[in-house]
Design an enzyme around this catalytic site. Sequence first.
Site, PDB file in Angstrom:
ATOM      1  CB  SER A 289      -5.631   0.659   8.274  1.00  0.00           C
ATOM      2  OG  SER A 289      -4.419   0.961   8.590  1.00  0.00           O
ATOM      3  NE  ARG A 342      -1.477   4.619   1.721  1.00  0.00           N
ATOM      4  CZ  ARG A 342      -1.838   5.533   2.833  1.00  0.00           C
ATOM      5  NH1 ARG A 342      -1.759   6.916   2.591  1.00  0.00           N
ATOM      6  NH2 ARG A 342      -1.872   5.052   4.110  1.00  0.00           N
ATOM      7  CG  LEU A 452      -1.048  10.257  10.945  1.00  0.00           C
ATOM      8  CD1 LEU A 452      -1.480   9.165  12.075  1.00  0.00           C
ATOM      9  CD2 LEU A 452      -2.082  11.332  10.985  1.00  0.00           C
TER      10      LEU A 452
END
Length: 649
Positions: A289, A342, A452
Amino acid sequence: MILDSKIPEGPLSEKWTNYKATQKLVNPANKRKLNIIVVGTGLAGASAAASLGALGFNVDIFCIQDSPRRAHSIAAQGGINAAKNYQNDGDSVERLFRDTIKGGDYRAREANVYRLAEVSNDIIDQCVAQGVPFARDYGGLLDNRSFGGAQVSRTFYARGQTGQQLLLGAYSALSREIARGSVKLHERQEMLELVLVKDKDGKERARGIITRNLVTGKLERYAAHAVVLATGGYGNVYYLSTNAMNSNGSAAWTCHKKGALFANPCYVQIHPTCIPVHGEYQSKLTLMSESLRNDGRIWVPKKLEDAEAVRNHTKKPEDIPEEDRDYYLERRYPAFGNLVPRDVASRAAKERCDAGYGGATGLAVYLDFSDAIKRLGKDVVAQRYGNLFQMYQKITDLNPYETPMRIYPAIHYTMGGLWVDYELQTTIPGLFAAGEANFSDHGANRLGASALMQGLADGYFVLPYTLQNYLADQIYVGGISDQTPEFDEAEQKALEKEQRVMNIHGTKSVDHFHKALGHIMWEYVGMARNTESLNTAIQKIDELEAEFWKDTYVPGTIDEFNPELEKAYRLADYFELAHLIATDALHREESCGGHFRTEHQTEDGETQRDDEKFMYVAAWEYKGHHQPEEMSREDLNYEHIKIAKRNYK
């Protein structure tokens, strides 16, 4: 094709409010006469089906697994973003919107992103009401942590199981509607074809699907007034990824071949914190994560001789003293440190490893918790990340409390997908795409904890309005029959798709070709691309595809449980999709987000956009197998936000 994004008029902060105030409605009695198909039971699909069923529509939902609880949304670990500002650290809807646009390197549609930020707070309220066990602070209030690309703490989490807990919440809402009879669940079914039917005006609309019953092999047909595709992304084109092997892009590709434009396929996300590849026989990679970057520090040895000693097992990483460690993210990006987005963190890791400073096999950097354990104590670290540490130790047989985690970038998420307008409707009337299956919210790079958020935003708070707007005049159509020539033709196409791969009678397994395709994609269309590598990729993809159609062996028969058959017809789609990914990457001569062209970078190795030439969405139209696809443009017009160079330093 002229693309109409259907963005409402008015100020950005009022567009969604204005849309809801003027949308068409369906009265309760008529809702019972309208049918909706939802394909996929992840967060986007489950929440959409539950919400539409609660409104009174008849919903059929299709699950490729044996239970909606196995949808890949369950694998999300770190959290879900929302602009609640519980930490009183300066967060707001406006800041979440700006961070998301910036994180996507200014390649996302402004109105969709603002709506996403706007409804984010409602998602948290909805999930708390469902009983999702978010982490809480000592006083009992919902806790937050930081994620990449933000300088505030806005990520709500449930240890390292956030996706699982959110999916259980959506599943409970879905189960309620299944029990009430408004939703019918179809398990172990895979969509093979989209059915289009012309209306009285000659316009083709999505009116149903053909599925394969994965247990019996039987082809089945289902009709509806509208179809919602919520089948996730296409990362498994690369074979090794963090996606479950059942996660595939075939349903979206099927819709693309029927006329739905595919947008920005080259925008593929590389996640920086995955457990490195450890052998030729693994079929997927495990994500660690992004939340670990809150307290973990990423480093490599400063000295080449130390890196070589670690690789030769004459030194352990924990033996390297502090002064000989290069915390390269903190060095290069002091403002954001280890919490850069990222794509930035992934490229930085690749640069260090390419320069020879990587540990383990050479393709690994270290995520170290020694400072956090000293500062907070082992018990606090275990409370925050214990299940993640346990997972890492089970996979690697290394104790992350004692030795730094080994991590390396890997394919994780796809920002591209079916083109949709503001209503989440594709270029096929009546076909909607939600969650990762569409392209709309993340631009060229998705910020952590926003997947999400998008899935639940689309399902709970967007589709119930926009689908109703579309269905308002569909009551005049009456019931939709599945006994028509259009359904016959679609079923025959699905059968031919199965028969074609079964009749190759070659010598090599499907996995052999899938692995080979993955090597091509990672090597030539991976973290760094250029004109030469992309042209090489296209040539190699086409050569491998030709070999696949000559020398693949699929055991068994069509009319039975046959996972190898499923893998084969999906791989046939992957070859075409891989070709389009490389083509899109070749045409976009700039670097932005996850699309990094080595010819277009700054002196310090950052992305170099070309806003004059490429400030648009590239949406591709299928023209036939091995025929060049035709590109349409949706220009990105930023009225509210000032376009700037993305800077995390």
